[in-house]
Motif scaffolding. Structure first.
Motif, PDB file in Angstrom:
ATOM      1  N   THR A  30      39.558  59.243  11.222  1.00 24.98           N
ATOM      2  CA  THR A  30      39.143  60.582  10.812  1.00 24.98           C
ATOM      3  C   THR A  30      40.132  61.560  11.427  1.00 24.98           C
ATOM      4  O   THR A  30      40.765  61.271  12.447  1.00 24.98           O
ATOM      5  CB  THR A  30      37.717  60.927  11.292  1.00 24.98           C
ATOM      6  OG1 THR A  30      37.687  60.929  12.731  1.00 24.98           O
ATOM      7  CG2 THR A  30      36.702  59.927  10.787  1.00 24.98           C
ATOM      8  N   GLY A  31      40.284  62.729  10.814  1.00 21.02           N
ATOM      9  CA  GLY A  31      41.216  63.713  11.348  1.00 21.02           C
ATOM     10  C   GLY A  31      42.662  63.279  11.191  1.00 21.02           C
ATOM     11  O   GLY A  31      43.035  62.589  10.244  1.00 21.02           O
ATOM     12  N   ASP A  32      43.505  63.647  12.175  1.00 23.32           N
ATOM     13  CA  ASP A  32      44.935  63.329  12.116  1.00 23.32           C
ATOM     14  C   ASP A  32      45.471  63.201  13.531  1.00 23.32           C
ATOM     15  O   ASP A  32      45.378  64.147  14.333  1.00 23.32           O
ATOM     16  CB  ASP A  32      45.692  64.417  11.347  1.00 23.32           C
ATOM     17  CG  ASP A  32      47.178  64.107  11.221  1.00 23.32           C
ATOM     18  OD1 ASP A  32      47.524  62.915  11.161  1.00 23.32           O
ATOM     19  OD2 ASP A  32      47.980  65.056  11.195  1.00 23.32           O
ATOM     20  N   ALA A  33      46.035  62.039  13.856  1.00 23.82           N
ATOM     21  CA  ALA A  33      46.657  61.802  15.156  1.00 23.82           C
ATOM     22  C   ALA A  33      48.083  61.318  14.932  1.00 23.82           C
ATOM     23  O   ALA A  33      48.393  60.697  13.909  1.00 23.82           O
ATOM     24  CB  ALA A  33      45.861  60.771  15.956  1.00 23.82           C
ATOM     25  N   ASP A  34      48.976  61.604  15.881  1.00 28.74           N
ATOM     26  CA  ASP A  34      50.382  61.223  15.792  1.00 28.74           C
ATOM     27  C   ASP A  34      50.733  60.237  16.897  1.00 28.74           C
ATOM     28  O   ASP A  34      50.075  60.180  17.944  1.00 28.74           O
ATOM     29  CB  ASP A  34      51.291  62.456  15.893  1.00 28.74           C
ATOM     30  CG  ASP A  34      51.143  63.391  14.695  1.00 28.74           C
ATOM     31  OD1 ASP A  34      50.832  62.880  13.605  1.00 28.74           O
ATOM     32  OD2 ASP A  34      51.329  64.603  14.867  1.00 28.74           O
TER      33      ASP A  34
END
Length: 702
Positions: free
Chosen positions: A403-407
């Motif tokens: 879920t969301g956005d991680a790098d």
């Protein structure tokens, strides 16, 4: 363990080779090939000297690792052509077979006749060897080595004590040897002639690190003030640890331990941990390999019922429970009791860790394992992977934003060690360094980020310590999984009902593994869904790195069509075993891979849905495919959840409900080919900001 049905055709014994082959101690026969329903006969004479009379005589038939071979063994001291009916000892487990003659029957000069029978054509080597019993003590692990085709027999005594709830035997191996062909039999000693075998063993379950036997109070084979015997064998050289323990109400564990266990259906496993500092947050994390375990935590004392625990986490496949430093201070207790409850038989990994409330979380990485957790907006979580001079570097770090956005970021660090092996200057990687020169980055806007590194680590030896520091940065509040694959031919674990997202190159293969511990499993469905390109699916329960040649089942549907393999108990036998999955790239492909298990009398574990990640599935006949997604919003914020259905072939429909599985008669929202979207807003009377939403899909009747 898989057992097969045996049809013994007496008239076909004449097909076997009539001449008996002499066996000698500790010497394997040449690789022997038998055709369908063919036998071969052997003779073994106990040496007249050498003190073998106080040892067990073990016959071990070992198929090659890459063969679908299933030799059976029949032994007699009276009949020179032993069969199923006239043999004193018989062994008919699937694959490798191990037959043990009790030491009381082993006398100098005595002759034993052995028949090896193959229902279908097979290959094997046969070895005769002597083994003494070795003592096993409660709570003391024995580290040792098994050579190919050799066996060990252990004996332990369960003390006469009150409150013994279960007895556990663990046959553990490191991850490199997880694909080994292992055998473990655990047998209660009723008299001195008792020997462990497939016929009298208690249930042995595959666990993530090897094999496990768990005998609960009330089981027919459970007893205290009595003895058990354990037989171990492997078809390849393995280093292992064998432990046995009695579980009373709980097991003492330490922070940061990796605990692998199995919780039977409607049973709980409890642990006790001691906290030295009360100003740290505590995280309890459970990663299931099969089943759906829940977490229950209580300070100071162990409640007798689940409803009395102060903290709990349920409703998600991968459970994480964080108890804040403020709550720990309010509890005013140093010891916490953690119980893992299996709604169905569940194999899992448990870790308990503490870290500063405002500090950076740091975790070690291990080949093949996946870390799944939440990350706050602008939070930076660090993972470390040490390098050694014996290791050729071929690593892939895969980050999935669930879920969301991680790098994803990577820094290689080298530091000098002092004479005691301590770092002179600690390696660090801070959030503000992530755009510095030399930092590898993967900042894809899609759900999958990947960094690959290769080379050698010869300089990482002696006084030089090398480590890969992998950082995950949350651009928004997110949930992610991070997997470390250590070579192109490495088994990556899958968790039940949790989709695994990855890529595969042209004409390359990625390998996966999962284990089912539940004997109530009635079917297993493995589904490969292409997101681009054309991947193919191969599955086997026998061959770790299976291909189109040696897989049990193959699915090679055209591009964009999901590949599906289904194991059925009525057709394929018992399903509680280890499964090996290969994904082959007919072209470069991106894909998701998931497996689900149907259990007798139990609801299927839901497939997890993730924010913004499409899920492609298939449903047949009266089958139901159950999905689940979780939200965690602040109550005062306004939000909406959109669910969109796009039938690709045929008509499907489903229902949506909060915190419960919906039915046609009891649901809050309907989704179908004609009403193909649902919008749930925070103003909806059925809406909950922190909850699990369930969505079963069916074939539409119209």
């Amino acid at each position: 363990m898989i057992y097969k049905r045996i049809w013994w055709v007496f008239a076909l014994l004449s097909l076997g080779l009539c001449q008996e082959e002499e066996l000698t101690t500790d010497t394997a026969t040449n690789l022997t090939r038998l055709e369908d329903r063919q036998t071969r006969h052997y003779k073994f004479v106990v040496p007249s000297s050498g003190g073998q009379e106080d040892r067990y005589l073990v016959f071990n038939a070992v198929p090659p690792d890459d063969e679908f071979s299933d030799p059976d063994i029949f032994i007699s001291e009276k009949n020179n052509r032993p069969t199923f009916e006239n043999s004193e000892w018989k062994c008919q487990s699937y694959g490798q077979d191990i037959c043990v003659v009790p030491k009381e029957s082993v006398k100098p000069g005595k002759t034993f006749y052995v028949t090896v029978y193959c229902q279908y054509k097979c290959e094997y080597t046969l070895t005769a060897l002597f083994r003494r019993e070795l003592n096993l003590w409660e709570g003391i692990g024995i580290d040792s080595k098994l050579l190919p085709g050799k066996s060990r027999i252990y004996r332990f005594r369960v003390p006469k004590e009150q409150n013994v709830k279960s007895i556990t035997v663990n046959f553990e191996l490191d991850f490199v040897h997880k694909a080994s062909s292992l055998k473990m039999f655990v047998t209660r000693v009723r008299d001195e002639s008792t020997v462990p075998s497939a016929e009298n063993s208690v249930k042995v379950m595959p666990s993530w690190l090897g094999l496990m036997a768990k005998i609960y109070e009330g089981d027919k084979e459970f007893c205290t003030d009595c003895d058990y015997k354990v037989l171990l064998s492997s078809s390849e050289e393995v280093d292992y640890k064998l432990t046995y323990g009695v579980d009373k109400n709980y097991t003492n564990v330490k922070l940061d331990d990796l605990i692998f266990d199995v919780a039977e259906a409607s049973q709980r496993n409890c642990y006790r941990v001691k906290l030295e500092e009360s100003d740290l947050d505590m995280e309890v994390f459970v990663k299931p390999f099969s089943g759906d375990p829940d977490i229950y935590v209580n300070p100071g004392e162990l409640p007798d019922t689940l409803s009395k625990f102060r903290y709990s986490s349920s409703g998600k496949v991968e459970e994480s429970l964080i108890i804040s430093a403020n709550d720990i201070k309010k509890d005013k207790k140093k010891r916490y009791y953690i119980c893992i409850y299996g709604k169905e038989s569940s194999a899992y990994q448990l870790t308990i860790a503490t870290y500063p409330h405002e500090g950076m979380r740091t975790y070690p990485l291990t080949c093949g394992y996946t870390h799944t957790m939440n990350i706050d907006s602008q939070e930076f979580i660090l993972f470390t992977y040490p390098l050694y001079d014996t290791e050729d570097v071929n690593l892939t770090f895969t980050l999935i934003s669930l879920t969301g956005d991680a790098d994803l970021y990577l820094k290689q660090c080298e530091t000098k060690l002092d004479e005691f092996g301590t770092e002179k200057e600690a390696c660090t990687f801070k959030s503000e360094e992530r755009y510095n020169e030399g930092i590898l980055k993967s900042l894809n806007s899609s759900a999958v980020d990947m960094i690959r590194v290769s080379g050698n680590s010869k300089k990482c030896t002696g006084s030089v310590y090398c480590v890969f520091m992998v950082g995950v940065y949350g651009t928004v509040n997110s949930r992610f999984s991070l997997t470390t694959a250590c070579s192109t031919k490495h088994l990556t674990p899958l968790a039940e009902s949790v989709p695994f997202f990855s890529t595969v190159d042209l004409q390359q293969t990625s390998y996966f593994v999962f284990t089912i511990a539940d004997p109530k499993a009635t079917s297993v469905k493995i589904q490969l869904v292409p997101r681009s390109g054309d991947p193919d699916l191969y599955v086997s329960r026998l061959t770790p790195f299976c291909s189109a040649i040696d897989a049990e089942y193959i699915s090679t549907t055209p591009e964009s069509v999901p590949d599906t393999v289904v194991y059925d108990k009525s057709r394929d036998g018992l399903l509680n075993t280890t499964y090996y999955v290969s994904v082959f790239g007919s072209t470069f492909a991106t894909y998701s891979l998931v497996y689900t298990v149907a259990r007798e009398g139990l609801q299927i574990v839901p497939i997890e849905l993730y924010d913004g990640v499409p899920s492609i599935g298939s449903v047949n006949g009266s089958e139901t495919v159950l999905y689940r997604f979780s939200i965690n919003f602040k109550k005062e914020e306004e939000h909406q959840v959109k669910i969109f259905l796009a039938p690709l072939n045929g008509l499907v429909s489903g229902y949506v409900e909060v915190d419960n599985i919906p039915t046609a008669n009891k649901h809050s929202w309907l989704i179908s080919a004609y009403e193909n979207s649902v919008i749930i807003t925070s103003k909806d009377t059925k809406y909950k900001p922190v909850a699990a939403y369930y969505l079963p899909m069916y074939l539409s009747l119209i």
